[in-house]
Each structure stands twice: as C-alpha cells, then as structure tokens.
Design a protein around this motif. Sequence first.
Motif, short mmCIF file in Angstrom:
data_model
loop_
_atom_site.label_atom_id
_atom_site.label_comp_id
_atom_site.label_asym_id
_atom_site.label_seq_id
_atom_site.Cartn_x
_atom_site.Cartn_y
_atom_site.Cartn_z
N LEU A 299 48.20 -15.03 -3.25
CA LEU A 299 46.78 -14.66 -3.11
C LEU A 299 45.95 -15.93 -3.23
N VAL B 240 47.72 -12.96 1.04
CA VAL B 240 46.37 -12.40 1.09
C VAL B 240 45.38 -13.52 0.77
N GLY B 241 44.37 -13.66 1.61
CA GLY B 241 43.35 -14.67 1.39
C GLY B 241 41.99 -14.05 1.22
N ALA B 242 41.28 -14.44 0.17
CA ALA B 242 39.88 -14.04 -0.02
C ALA B 242 39.08 -15.33 -0.01
N GLY C 123 42.26 -17.68 -3.35
CA GLY C 123 40.86 -17.41 -3.63
C GLY C 123 40.68 -16.86 -5.03
N GLY C 124 39.58 -17.29 -5.68
CA GLY C 124 39.35 -16.88 -7.05
C GLY C 124 38.07 -16.12 -7.27
N ALA D 51 43.58 -20.95 -6.76
CA ALA D 51 42.14 -21.22 -6.67
C ALA D 51 41.79 -22.35 -7.62
N VAL E 281 40.61 -11.23 3.77
CA VAL E 281 39.60 -10.23 3.45
C VAL E 281 38.36 -10.41 4.32
N SER F 63 38.84 -11.36 -4.49
CA SER F 63 40.23 -11.69 -4.83
C SER F 63 40.66 -10.99 -6.11
N LYS G 116 41.85 -7.51 -5.27
CA LYS G 116 43.14 -7.54 -4.58
C LYS G 116 44.25 -7.89 -5.56
N ALA G 117 43.97 -8.79 -6.52
CA ALA G 117 44.98 -9.15 -7.51
C ALA G 117 45.37 -7.94 -8.35
N VAL H 128 48.10 -16.44 -7.84
CA VAL H 128 46.73 -16.61 -7.35
C VAL H 128 46.39 -18.10 -7.36
#
Length: 340
Positions: A28, A91-93, A30-31, A53, A117, A35, A38-39, A51
């Motif tokens: 994942l 997954v990217g935010a 992005g922080g 970030a 996202v 995100s 999604k986490a 994650v």
Amino acid sequence: MSDPVAHRIAALAVLPVFFKLDGKRVVLAGGGEPSLWKAELLSAAGAHVEVFAESFAQGFRELAASPPNGRLVLKDRRWTPEDLRSAALAVGALGDDTEAAEFASAARAAGVPVNVVDRPAFCDFQFGAIVNRSPLVVGISTDGAAPVFGQAIRSLIEGLLPESFKSWAEAARTLRRDSDRFGDTMEKKRRFWQRFTDFAIRHADRGPTPADLDQLMGEVAVEDRGHPVVIIEIGPGGAEGLTLGAVRTLRGADHIFFDEDVPAAVTEFARREARRYPVGAGAQDAQAVVDDIVAASAQGGRVVRIRMRVALEAGREADEAGILRAAGLSVVVLPPGFAP
C-alpha cells in the motif's frame, strides 16, 4: 429435446471476484486518509499489509498497533519497484498523477494486480461498497459510474440482511466439513443446502441453535422424483411481480422452459447450472412443449415452465397443464404476485 441456446448471463461491466488475502503480502503506497481506510480494509481481510509513505495520517500508528486482522507494517519511506515483487496486490493512494502512473506501471511490470484510489485509468481492479456479514460478504460496484448510488444500494442491502446471517453463514462453513453426510450425489447435497437456506431465511430473526442443526442433519435425503411441474406466469410487473414462492422455485429448478419474451431478470433468479430451454412464439405447439417437459421431468429434476400471462392465447393454460396432467405429472400454477 432441444438444446439450450440462450445466454445465462447478460454482459458485465466488471467481473465480481473475491480475493483470499489471509497471510498474503499487500503493498500500500501513501499515508493519507484514503490510504488509512484501505489499510484497515486489507488488514480486515487477513492480509500482511506493508504501507510505504514518508508521513502518515493520524490513526495509522494506532491501527498498526492493533489491526482488525492480519498484520500492518509502516515503512517510513517512499515505495520502490523492488517492494512490489511477490506482492499479492498493490494499492496506491497517491495525490500526484505522475507517481500514480509510475506505481501502476511498476506493479504491472511485477505481475501484481493494482488499484490506484480515485484513478480508474490506472486500476486493474476496484473496491466496491461492502456489506459485511462475514463469512457472508456482499460486494457492490457501479464500475465507477455512481459511487454514491452504490453506497445507497449497500444501505438497502444491509437493511435486508440481518446480523443473524453471519451466524448462519458460519454454521454453513462448519457443516460443509461433514458434506459426505448430506448424500452420496451432488444432487442430494444440493437439496440439503436448499433446505438449510430455506430454514435460515425462515429464522432470519435469530442465529442457528444446536437443535436446528441436528434437525437439518437428521433429515433423510430423498430422490427428487415426483416433484410437480411448476408453471410460473409473468404479468406486467415482470420480475418485480414474482412471489417469494416463485423465486424459491426458480432457484431450485433443474430445467427451465421459458417464453422468449420472458424478461431476462426473471430467469436470472435461477441457478447458473440450471438448463434453459427457450420456447419461441409460434415455433412449438402446446403438445411439443409438453413432450419436452415430460422428458426433462423423467430425468428426475425439478422442472419449471415460465410463461407471459398477457401473451397467453385463450385456452393455452388449460392445454399445457391438462396435457401434463394427462401424462401423469402433477402441475402447480403460480400466478403473478401483482400487476402495477
């Protein structure tokens, strides 16, 4: 008997699938707040979430310390293409289009399905709205066309699925370990699950008790011979005019004979495995249709005939039902539930 030729499912904008993520690694990037959600979602599915970030929104540290399921590890740095290797999902935010494109490209190069996202162009899969009665899980997608509408549908389904269904689904998972006790054929096993489902729906106000499960397990499976042929009439209301009894009948059918002008939404209530036989207007007289129905019934399955009531010719109902009865079959006619 004519072979079924009708499509069993209409075109889909997306394919609804469910990933098994328990113990699998998910990357994942992005922080931010998107995100964080999604986490939590990925962790709830049992994933080992990493994650990446350079900074994290409030709540990340608490979530990492006590995830709902699985594991959650925070990496205080930007992601790299090497991080994506061997991941089950990516997954990217990400707020930057350039980085989003880089992330999607790197994931695909590593052979990892990717979601970015709010950027459909970079997505191999999507997150839909969820109704959680795990292990019963309902996913809802509008293919990105109307997310708010999808959320409204979720709220509607949540109201229709009581919390007790979670317990019934858990009981089904436990019972499945004893599937050999349900019968020695797939047909007998399917009949058991139909009884289980009908029982659960009738007692949706509560979860199962040991006595309920003993009763279901103690029922003797019998051969599906001698079931009546059910004629379901469709009125102006189409699928919305089906009674609950008609829907249950369709779900249990093995052979379905239907007029070609029956709405597709009606036949979609049936199991995908059910054999479908379209009856063309004017192509077959009542006796020809009945001959095919008699042949299907002789195979031992449940037979359903669906007809458009508004299109019936005078006396046609008496002809088909009467000929079926003359052939030694029991016949039940289910009229439409209502006509709007």
